[in-house]
Design an enzyme around this catalytic site. Structure first.
Site, PDB file in Angstrom:
ATOM      1  N   THR A 225     -50.094 -21.708 -18.062  1.00 46.35           N
ATOM      2  CA  THR A 225     -51.071 -20.708 -17.035  1.00 46.35           C
ATOM      3  C   THR A 225     -51.494 -19.580 -17.835  1.00 46.35           C
ATOM      4  O   THR A 225     -50.730 -19.248 -18.492  1.00 46.35           O
ATOM      5  CB  THR A 225     -50.579 -20.621 -15.709  1.00 46.35           C
ATOM      6  OG1 THR A 225     -49.947 -20.161 -15.878  1.00 46.35           O
ATOM      7  CG2 THR A 225     -50.374 -21.855 -15.214  1.00 46.35           C
TER       8      THR A 225
ATOM      9  N   GLY B  92     -56.029 -25.484 -14.722  1.00 48.35           N
ATOM     10  CA  GLY B  92     -57.037 -26.659 -14.164  1.00 48.35           C
ATOM     11  C   GLY B  92     -58.330 -26.506 -15.605  1.00 48.35           C
ATOM     12  O   GLY B  92     -57.787 -25.849 -16.375  1.00 48.35           O
TER      13      GLY B  92
ATOM     14  N   ASN C  40     -45.272 -15.443 -14.479  1.00 48.77           N
ATOM     15  CA  ASN C  40     -44.982 -14.931 -13.042  1.00 48.77           C
ATOM     16  C   ASN C  40     -43.489 -13.982 -13.089  1.00 48.77           C
ATOM     17  O   ASN C  40     -42.239 -13.966 -12.080  1.00 48.77           O
ATOM     18  CB  ASN C  40     -44.910 -16.174 -11.891  1.00 48.77           C
ATOM     19  CG  ASN C  40     -46.056 -15.942 -11.791  1.00 48.77           C
ATOM     20  OD1 ASN C  40     -47.344 -15.538 -11.623  1.00 48.77           O
ATOM     21  ND2 ASN C  40     -46.447 -17.294 -11.670  1.00 48.77           N
TER      22      ASN C  40
ATOM     23  N   LYS D 164     -41.927 -23.747 -24.943  1.00 51.77           N
ATOM     24  CA  LYS D 164     -43.367 -23.985 -23.863  1.00 51.77           C
ATOM     25  C   LYS D 164     -43.911 -22.534 -23.702  1.00 51.77           C
ATOM     26  O   LYS D 164     -43.536 -21.595 -23.767  1.00 51.77           O
ATOM     27  CB  LYS D 164     -43.642 -24.239 -22.629  1.00 51.77           C
ATOM     28  CG  LYS D 164     -44.548 -24.364 -21.740  1.00 51.77           C
ATOM     29  CD  LYS D 164     -44.064 -24.849 -19.947  1.00 51.77           C
ATOM     30  CE  LYS D 164     -45.673 -25.299 -19.988  1.00 51.77           C
ATOM     31  NZ  LYS D 164     -46.134 -25.909 -18.565  1.00 51.77           N
TER      32      LYS D 164
END
Length: 455
Positions: free
Chosen positions: A344, A366, A274, A314
């Site tokens: 993500t 998720g 993002n 990361k």
């Protein structure tokens, strides 16, 4: 004791010795022949109700006092499930803000039960009571570190923190896919900045040092239980860059200089989808140059016996085989302390691709991310030959999921989306299930199981 108390209260309420009424405002002469004033009917009923209420309260308190602390703690965590439907009705970002605020104010249960001994491990010279942590992105501004650690996480990672405060992307920017157990977000490093975060972490650090000093003074013969720099668990600080910054390395260096003194480990986040251009920093040359500069900034600072905080990177799940090989090579060559796998994804695997919400721009987290991130984790474990500690993130919602990450090469694991849906009750559940998985397969510790599927 409860029985004696009940009898005393009964006597006080219904006995003549303690009896009083609205009409008894003047002293009575013992020689005068008087009859007790007639008690109105409602007054008798009121006293009966009050007595019954107090009796029930005492009986309930006596019962709770006989329940062991572990059972009572379990009740509190289970009770939080009742709140989950309420949060589901709220706007996702408002619900998130409310959750952070509740943890910051201590309106969450505190884990009093010790973790199973099989879950304890030591990484980077730091002792973790369990390998289950909270990923960055939940407590972006280090507002609720104490409350979150008290929930029973082995470690909590705050951030991403940018040098200068920034609002992030326009709202709405968080979208639920409840049936898929997923979330899409495009927050864009919304952050209060390193100064605000440093003030909070500094205050927490100072308070803990004061508590340790008091504990040592009052109990000189008892060993003080040391945790991380901000509490009983381990604290990680995730560093990001500002959207408009032209010098990414300078942003990360500034974060190191300001926040590393409060961190048990540091994370360079180069994988958020993002922030425009951020993932380009994962290229071999770019990553190598960046890590060198950040390591130099950390190492030039003065450190005590414990040394500087470990430095991790990361990475994204949307990487090619060549990209993974380059990152592994850089990590080994520069002796990076660890990798977090993964952030993500911008992909939309089934069944997300069939959900209209799946068309929203942003990173997907998720359950749909579990297989993608776990396969990536296993590849990186093989490429680094198990020499670098890996933190497995992405789609963990059960102890079995955490165990699969560990067998794939993760030394530690982190939750986010499942915690957002399941709340505090999920934490003890995952830890208990993980301990059962280890015992089932004959592992005496988490360390023994790390990378079991890659041997």
């Amino acid at each position: 004791m409860a029985t004696r108390t009940c009898r005393r209260l009964y006597k006080d309420f219904f006995g003549r010795k303690a009896f009083s009424s609205p009409f008894a405002g003047t002293r009575r002469c013992s020689s005068a022949k008087e009859t007790a004033p007639k008690i109105p009917h409602f007054s008798k009923k009121g006293r009966l109700l009050t007595g019954a209420t107090i009796g029930l309260a005492i009986a309930g308190g006596a019962y709770v006092s006989t329940v062991d602390e572990a059972t009572f703690c379990g009740w509190l965590f289970s009770a939080t499930k009742l709140v989950n439907p309420f949060f589901a009705l709220l706007d996702p970002e408002f619900a998130h803000t409310l959750g952070v605020s509740a943890a910051a104010r201590g309106w969450v249960p505190r884990e009093k039960r010790p973790d199973p001994s099989s879950l304890g491990l030591e990484v980077w010279g730091r002792k973790f009571s369990n390998p289950v942590g909270l990923a960055a992105g939940f407590d972006k501004n280090a507002e609720a570190v104490d409350g979150l650690l008290a929930l029973g996480f082995g470690f909590v990672e705050v951030g991403s923190v940018t040098p200068v405060p920034q609002e992030g992307n326009p709202k709405p920017r968080i979208f639920r896919l409840r049936e898929e157990g997923a979330i899409i977000n495009r927050c864009g490093f919304n952050s209060e900045g390193i100064v605000a975060v440093a003030k909070r972490l500094g205050a927490q650090h100072g308070k803990r040092k004061l508590d340790e000093t008091s504990s040592t003074s009052s109990s000189p013969n008892e060993e003080v239980k040391h945790g991380g720099k901000a509490g009983p668990g381990i604290l990680g600080v995730n560093l990001g860059k500002n959207k408009t910054s032209e010098d990414a390395a300078a942003d990360y260096v500034q974060g190191v200089h300001t926040l590393s003194q409060y961190a048990d480990y540091l994370v360079i986040n180069v994988s958020s989808p993002n922030t425009p251009g951020l993932r380009m920093l994962q290229g071999r040359k770019q990553l190598k140059d960046l890590v060198k500069k950040v390591q130099a900034a950390r190492d030039e600072m003065q450190w005590g016996e414990e040394g500087p905080p470990p430095l991790l990177v990361k990475i994204a799940p949307d990487l090619s085989k060549e990209d993974l090989e380059d990152i592994a090579a850089v990590a080994i060559a520069l002796r990076l302390d660890g990798l977090i796998i993964s952030n993500t994804t911008v992909s939309r695997p089934d069944p997300v691709s069939r959900n209209p919400v799946g068309a929203e721009t942003g990173g997907l987290s998720g359950k749909p991310l579990f297989n993608i991130s776990t396969n990536l984790l296993k590849e990186m474990y093989v490429l680094t030959r198990g020499k670098i500690p890996l933190i497995g993130v992405g789609g963990i919602s059960s102890g079995e999921d955490a165990y699969k990450k560990i067998r794939a090469g993760a030394t530690l694991v982190q939750l986010y989306t499942a915690f957002a849906y399941g709340g505090p009750a999920l934490i003890p559940q995952i830890k208990a299930e993980l301990a059962e998985c280890l015992e089932r397969d004959g592992f005496k510790s988490v360390t023994e199981a790390v990378g079991a599927d890659c041997r």
